[in-house]
Design an enzyme around this catalytic site. Structure first.
Site, PDB file in Angstrom:
ATOM      1  N   GLU A   1      46.471  38.371   2.780  1.00 39.87           N
ATOM      2  CA  GLU A   1      46.969  37.162   1.818  1.00 39.87           C
ATOM      3  C   GLU A   1      48.542  37.518   1.453  1.00 39.87           C
ATOM      4  O   GLU A   1      48.579  38.480   0.997  1.00 39.87           O
ATOM      5  CB  GLU A   1      46.150  36.659   0.585  1.00 39.87           C
TER       6      GLU A   1
ATOM      7  N   ASP B   1      43.231  41.061  -0.480  1.00 37.74           N
ATOM      8  CA  ASP B   1      43.850  40.197  -1.413  1.00 37.74           C
ATOM      9  C   ASP B   1      44.595  41.163  -2.348  1.00 37.74           C
ATOM     10  O   ASP B   1      43.969  41.580  -3.261  1.00 37.74           O
ATOM     11  CB  ASP B   1      42.827  39.271  -2.214  1.00 37.74           C
TER      12      ASP B   1
ATOM     13  N   ASP C   1      38.040  39.124  -6.700  1.00 39.45           N
ATOM     14  CA  ASP C   1      39.022  39.638  -5.845  1.00 39.45           C
ATOM     15  C   ASP C   1      38.470  39.901  -4.458  1.00 39.45           C
ATOM     16  O   ASP C   1      39.057  39.895  -3.492  1.00 39.45           O
ATOM     17  CB  ASP C   1      39.826  40.980  -6.481  1.00 39.45           C
TER      18      ASP C   1
END
Length: 173
Positions: free
Chosen positions: A66, A7, A138
């Protein structure tokens, strides 16, 4: 298969590593790479070094990242894009294949609702990987990216690809 989920963030980049064997998804590790508040080159170096260390430590077979969404603040969007570029460069340099997923795809795969909140994603990651607690946000997002890829990689499209077939416009090609 060992999957590294990422991420990307301009100040904090989450990572999560899972092992997949058949229908089993097992937690390996997760954490955050913090780039601090230095200059852009310093933050890029921190991301490159951090991703290289994660890859060297856990030896993933594939990375799932992502995709960046467009923010209303152009400066924030640019910084996030630069961080994502650094992450992709580190993964390419490591020789890893890379899959990309939107936040909507990740949430849909993990929670079943593409508009789920961060807390729902964290709770589902905890349940799916049988963790004792909810990971840091996260890291949970990165684990969710890895889980989304594990579902995609084990699906019908992956099985057809192993046979040398693809689906185009709903037909076998």
């Amino acid at each position: 298969m060992r999957i590294l989920g990422i991420d990307p963030g301009s100040r904090v980049t989450g990572f999560g590593v899972i092992d997949v064997a058949g229908q089993s998804r097992n937690y390996v590790a997760s954490g955050c790479i913090k780039t601090g508040g230095g200059s852009l080159p310093e933050r890029v170096r921190a991301l490159l070094d951090g991703i290289a260390e994660v890859v060297a430590t856990y030896h993933p077979e594939i990375a799932a990242v992502e995709q960046v969404f467009v923010n209303v603040n152009p400066a924030s969007t640019l910084m996030l894009g630069q961080a994502r570029g650094a992450v992709l460069a580190a993964l390419v340099h490591a020789g890893l294949p890379i899959a990309e997923y939107t936040a909507l795809q990740v949430k849909q795969a993990v929670v079943g609702n593409g508009h789920a909140g961060k807390d729902q994603v964290g709770q589902m990651v905890q349940r799916l990987l049988r963790l004792s607690g909810v990971p840091q946000a996260d890291a949970a997002d990165a684990l969710a990216v890895a889980l989304a890829h594990s579902q995609h990689a084990g699906g019908a499209a992956a099985q057809l690809a192993k046979l040398g077939l693809t689906v185009k416009r709903g037909r076998l090609a």
